[in-house]
Design a protein around this motif. Structure first.
Motif, mmCIF file in Angstrom:
data_model
loop_
_atom_site.group_PDB
_atom_site.id
_atom_site.type_symbol
_atom_site.label_atom_id
_atom_site.label_comp_id
_atom_site.label_asym_id
_atom_site.label_seq_id
_atom_site.Cartn_x
_atom_site.Cartn_y
_atom_site.Cartn_z
ATOM 1 N N ARG A 160 0.804 -1.225 0.000
ATOM 2 C CA ARG A 160 0.000 0.000 0.000
ATOM 3 C C ARG A 160 0.844 1.285 0.000
ATOM 4 N N LYS A 187 1.028 3.950 -3.084
ATOM 5 C CA LYS A 187 0.532 5.327 -2.893
ATOM 6 C C LYS A 187 1.592 6.335 -3.342
ATOM 7 N N TRP A 217 -6.561 8.222 -8.212
ATOM 8 C CA TRP A 217 -7.821 7.738 -7.656
ATOM 9 C C TRP A 217 -7.468 6.924 -6.407
ATOM 10 N N PRO A 218 -7.060 7.577 -5.313
ATOM 11 C CA PRO A 218 -6.571 6.850 -4.137
ATOM 12 C C PRO A 218 -7.614 5.928 -3.515
ATOM 13 N N GLU A 219 -8.881 6.295 -3.607
ATOM 14 C CA GLU A 219 -9.931 5.442 -3.036
ATOM 15 C C GLU A 219 -10.020 4.103 -3.769
ATOM 16 N N LEU A 220 -9.843 4.116 -5.073
ATOM 17 C CA LEU A 220 -9.885 2.867 -5.830
ATOM 18 C C LEU A 220 -8.698 1.987 -5.464
ATOM 19 N N ASP A 246 -7.113 1.993 -2.574
ATOM 20 C CA ASP A 246 -7.410 1.466 -1.236
ATOM 21 C C ASP A 246 -8.405 0.312 -1.296
ATOM 22 N N THR A 247 -9.441 0.472 -2.119
ATOM 23 C CA THR A 247 -10.454 -0.576 -2.259
ATOM 24 C C THR A 247 -9.848 -1.856 -2.824
ATOM 25 N N GLN A 259 -7.681 -3.539 -0.145
ATOM 26 C CA GLN A 259 -8.524 -4.133 0.892
ATOM 27 C C GLN A 259 -9.254 -5.374 0.375
ATOM 28 N N VAL A 282 -18.417 7.405 -8.633
ATOM 29 C CA VAL A 282 -19.203 7.041 -7.450
ATOM 30 C C VAL A 282 -20.423 6.246 -7.882
#
Length: 161
Positions: free
Chosen positions: A10, A14, A25-28, A30-31, A34, A73
């Motif tokens: 991770r 990043k 797209w940091p959320e993608l 992270d998803t 995870q 989203v």
């Protein structure tokens, strides 16, 4: 070597994301990390490592389908497509074949009939990279990206698998 992402990757990913992409797209990311950790379905994230280390030097993020809007989203994919949302290689490892290996790995790992991705229309080196990897431009996306000087056009690329 190309392998699946692990939670230990991770922080390195990043850093590569921040240094390499204008609109990360940091959320993608992270998803994807995870989902991989929990063995769940989610975005596919593959990591490139150097032959001498297991430390990531690049990654690719892909999702089945293709976002209809820049804001994912409300993401709704298009059946039969795999959308490459991000591909990034650390600056000191570019032009060593990692990007091409990551794209090939996505083609090998997906059941999709078509791989699609977008790039800024003004990004000549990026366009040449995708063309060299057998992608072709299929559409111009007017004002698709936010740029420093206002909206920028994008290009939609496609490759049949």
């Amino acid at each position: 070597m190309i392998r699946d992402v692990t939670p230990a990757d991770r922080s390195v990913l990043k850093a590569i994301q921040r240094e390499s992409l204008l609109a990360p797209w940091p959320e993608l990311l992270d998803t994807a990390v995870q989902a991989s950790d929990l063995d769940l379905d989610g975005p596919l994230c593959l990591v490139a490592t150097s032959p001498t280390s297991n430390t990531p030097v690049g990654y690719v993020l892909a999702v089945e389908g293709r976002p209809d809007e820049q804001d994912a989203v409300g993401y709704e994919g298009t059946e039969g497509q795999c959308y490459v949302a991000e591909i990034a290689v650390a600056a000191d490892h570019r032009r060593e074949g990692y990007g091409s290996a990551l794209l090939k790995a996505i083609v090998d790992r997906t059941d999709a009939e078509e791989i699609v991705l977008t790039a800024r229309a003004k990004a000549d080196a990026t366009r040449a990279f995708y063309t060299a990897n057998s992608f072709r431009v299929i559409d111009r996306l007017t004002a698709y990206y936010d740029g420093e000087e206002g909206p920028e056009d994008g290009l939609l690329f496609s490759k049949r698998t």
